[in-house]
Design a protein around this motif. Structure first.
Motif, mmCIF file in Angstrom:
data_model
loop_
_atom_site.group_PDB
_atom_site.id
_atom_site.type_symbol
_atom_site.label_atom_id
_atom_site.label_comp_id
_atom_site.label_asym_id
_atom_site.label_seq_id
_atom_site.Cartn_x
_atom_site.Cartn_y
_atom_site.Cartn_z
ATOM 1 N N ASP A 115 0.860 -1.167 0.000
ATOM 2 C CA ASP A 115 0.000 0.000 0.000
ATOM 3 C C ASP A 115 0.904 1.226 0.000
ATOM 4 O O ASP A 115 1.994 1.185 0.571
ATOM 5 C CB ASP A 115 -0.873 0.023 1.262
ATOM 6 N N PRO A 116 0.467 2.295 -0.611
ATOM 7 C CA PRO A 116 1.291 3.509 -0.578
ATOM 8 C C PRO A 116 1.632 3.881 0.866
ATOM 9 O O PRO A 116 0.757 3.982 1.707
ATOM 10 C CB PRO A 116 0.399 4.567 -1.217
ATOM 11 N N GLY A 117 2.913 4.025 1.147
ATOM 12 C CA GLY A 117 3.351 4.435 2.474
ATOM 13 C C GLY A 117 3.564 3.310 3.465
ATOM 14 O O GLY A 117 4.204 3.506 4.482
ATOM 15 N N SER A 118 3.010 2.138 3.196
ATOM 16 C CA SER A 118 3.229 1.020 4.124
ATOM 17 C C SER A 118 3.218 -0.293 3.352
ATOM 18 O O SER A 118 2.440 -0.475 2.430
ATOM 19 C CB SER A 118 2.164 0.994 5.207
ATOM 20 N N ARG A 119 4.109 -1.165 3.746
ATOM 21 C CA ARG A 119 4.168 -2.478 3.113
ATOM 22 C C ARG A 119 3.861 -3.524 4.166
ATOM 23 O O ARG A 119 4.362 -3.443 5.274
ATOM 24 C CB ARG A 119 5.551 -2.728 2.518
ATOM 25 N N LYS A 120 3.052 -4.477 3.815
ATOM 26 C CA LYS A 120 2.693 -5.543 4.741
ATOM 27 C C LYS A 120 2.776 -6.871 4.030
ATOM 28 O O LYS A 120 2.558 -6.974 2.837
ATOM 29 C CB LYS A 120 1.277 -5.355 5.286
ATOM 30 N N SER A 121 3.074 -7.867 4.811
ATOM 31 C CA SER A 121 3.089 -9.225 4.324
ATOM 32 C C SER A 121 1.906 -9.940 4.959
ATOM 33 O O SER A 121 1.625 -9.740 6.142
ATOM 34 C CB SER A 121 4.404 -9.879 4.754
ATOM 35 N N HIS A 122 1.204 -10.725 4.189
ATOM 36 C CA HIS A 122 0.057 -11.456 4.717
ATOM 37 C C HIS A 122 0.315 -12.942 4.544
ATOM 38 O O HIS A 122 0.193 -13.478 3.448
ATOM 39 C CB HIS A 122 -1.226 -11.035 3.995
ATOM 40 N N HIS A 123 0.708 -13.568 5.629
ATOM 41 C CA HIS A 123 0.995 -15.001 5.613
ATOM 42 C C HIS A 123 -0.243 -15.764 6.063
ATOM 43 O O HIS A 123 -1.030 -15.267 6.864
ATOM 44 C CB HIS A 123 2.159 -15.324 6.547
ATOM 45 N N SER A 124 -0.356 -16.977 5.594
ATOM 46 C CA SER A 124 -1.469 -17.813 6.029
ATOM 47 C C SER A 124 -1.327 -18.104 7.519
ATOM 48 O O SER A 124 -0.247 -17.977 8.096
ATOM 49 C CB SER A 124 -1.473 -19.122 5.243
ATOM 50 N N ASP A 125 -2.428 -18.513 8.127
ATOM 51 C CA ASP A 125 -2.389 -18.872 9.542
ATOM 52 C C ASP A 125 -1.418 -20.020 9.790
ATOM 53 O O ASP A 125 -0.745 -20.054 10.814
ATOM 54 C CB ASP A 125 -3.788 -19.254 10.038
ATOM 55 N N LYS A 126 -1.331 -20.942 8.826
ATOM 56 C CA LYS A 126 -0.421 -22.080 8.967
ATOM 57 C C LYS A 126 1.032 -21.612 9.032
ATOM 58 O O LYS A 126 1.812 -22.080 9.849
ATOM 59 C CB LYS A 126 -0.629 -23.059 7.809
ATOM 60 N N VAL A 127 1.383 -20.662 8.178
ATOM 61 C CA VAL A 127 2.751 -20.137 8.174
ATOM 62 C C VAL A 127 3.009 -19.366 9.463
ATOM 63 O O VAL A 127 4.057 -19.516 10.085
ATOM 64 C CB VAL A 127 3.007 -19.234 6.947
ATOM 65 N N LYS A 128 2.066 -18.527 9.862
ATOM 66 C CA LYS A 128 2.220 -17.762 11.100
ATOM 67 C C LYS A 128 2.405 -18.700 12.287
ATOM 68 O O LYS A 128 3.261 -18.462 13.142
ATOM 69 C CB LYS A 128 1.020 -16.854 11.334
ATOM 70 N N ASP A 129 1.600 -19.749 12.353
ATOM 71 C CA ASP A 129 1.714 -20.716 13.447
ATOM 72 C C ASP A 129 3.071 -21.397 13.435
ATOM 73 O O ASP A 129 3.687 -21.608 14.480
ATOM 74 C CB ASP A 129 0.603 -21.762 13.382
ATOM 75 N N ASN A 130 3.543 -21.767 12.241
ATOM 76 C CA ASN A 130 4.843 -22.399 12.093
ATOM 77 C C ASN A 130 5.951 -21.473 12.581
ATOM 78 O O ASN A 130 6.825 -21.869 13.357
ATOM 79 C CB ASN A 130 5.074 -22.799 10.636
ATOM 80 N N LEU A 131 5.921 -20.224 12.135
ATOM 81 C CA LEU A 131 6.943 -19.263 12.535
ATOM 82 C C LEU A 131 6.869 -18.977 14.033
ATOM 83 O O LEU A 131 7.903 -18.907 14.706
ATOM 84 C CB LEU A 131 6.806 -17.972 11.735
ATOM 85 N N ALA A 132 5.666 -18.831 14.554
ATOM 86 C CA ALA A 132 5.506 -18.577 15.989
ATOM 87 C C ALA A 132 6.057 -19.738 16.810
ATOM 88 O O ALA A 132 6.739 -19.532 17.821
ATOM 89 C CB ALA A 132 4.035 -18.329 16.331
ATOM 90 N N SER A 133 5.786 -20.954 16.370
ATOM 91 C CA SER A 133 6.292 -22.136 17.064
ATOM 92 C C SER A 133 7.821 -22.167 17.058
ATOM 93 O O SER A 133 8.458 -22.427 18.081
ATOM 94 C CB SER A 133 5.729 -23.393 16.402
#
Length: 113
Positions: free
Chosen positions: A19-37
């Motif tokens: 988005d103009p002015g901000s960049r975000k990454s949207h990972h699936s819940d599975k990826v987020k859970d994996n990374l959090a673990s």
């Protein structure tokens, strides 16, 4: 788009949105859970190293635990880097934004220090 779940495995679900002015990454819940673990395990390993130092553990044992932590962090970085390259970088190149290559090279340089 692919996401790196475990060395050599790929599944769907990682996207970056710019988005103009901000960049975000949207990972699936599975990826987020994996990374959090993974990060929770790393956090536990770091606490373990602190405890080893407080208990005057043998230096080589502490250094081996630090090497394991660095390897685990590298794995997290590889997962994020792969997702970034397969989604954000490809998307931005497709839009004609070649500055993403310089950004990527700078980031890889930091990861490889």
């Amino acid at each position: 788009m692919n996401e790196h779940i475990h060395s050599g495995e790929h599944t769907e679900g990682s996207e970056c949105h710019i988005d103009p002015g901000s960049r975000k990454s949207h990972h699936s819940d599975k990826v987020k859970d994996n990374l959090a673990s993974r990060l929770n395990r790393i956090e536990g390993q770091i606490r373990g190293v602190r405890g080893m130092i407080e208990k005057d553990a043998y230096c080589d044992d502490v250094l081996n635990q630090i090497a394991a932590i660095q390897s685990a962090l590298n794995s997290v970085g590889k997962i994020l880097l792969e997702g970034h390259m397969r989604s954000c970088v490809v998307e931005r190149l497709g839009e004609g934004d070649n500055e993403v290559i310089d950004e990527l090279l700078k980031t890889i340089g930091k990861l490889m220090k």
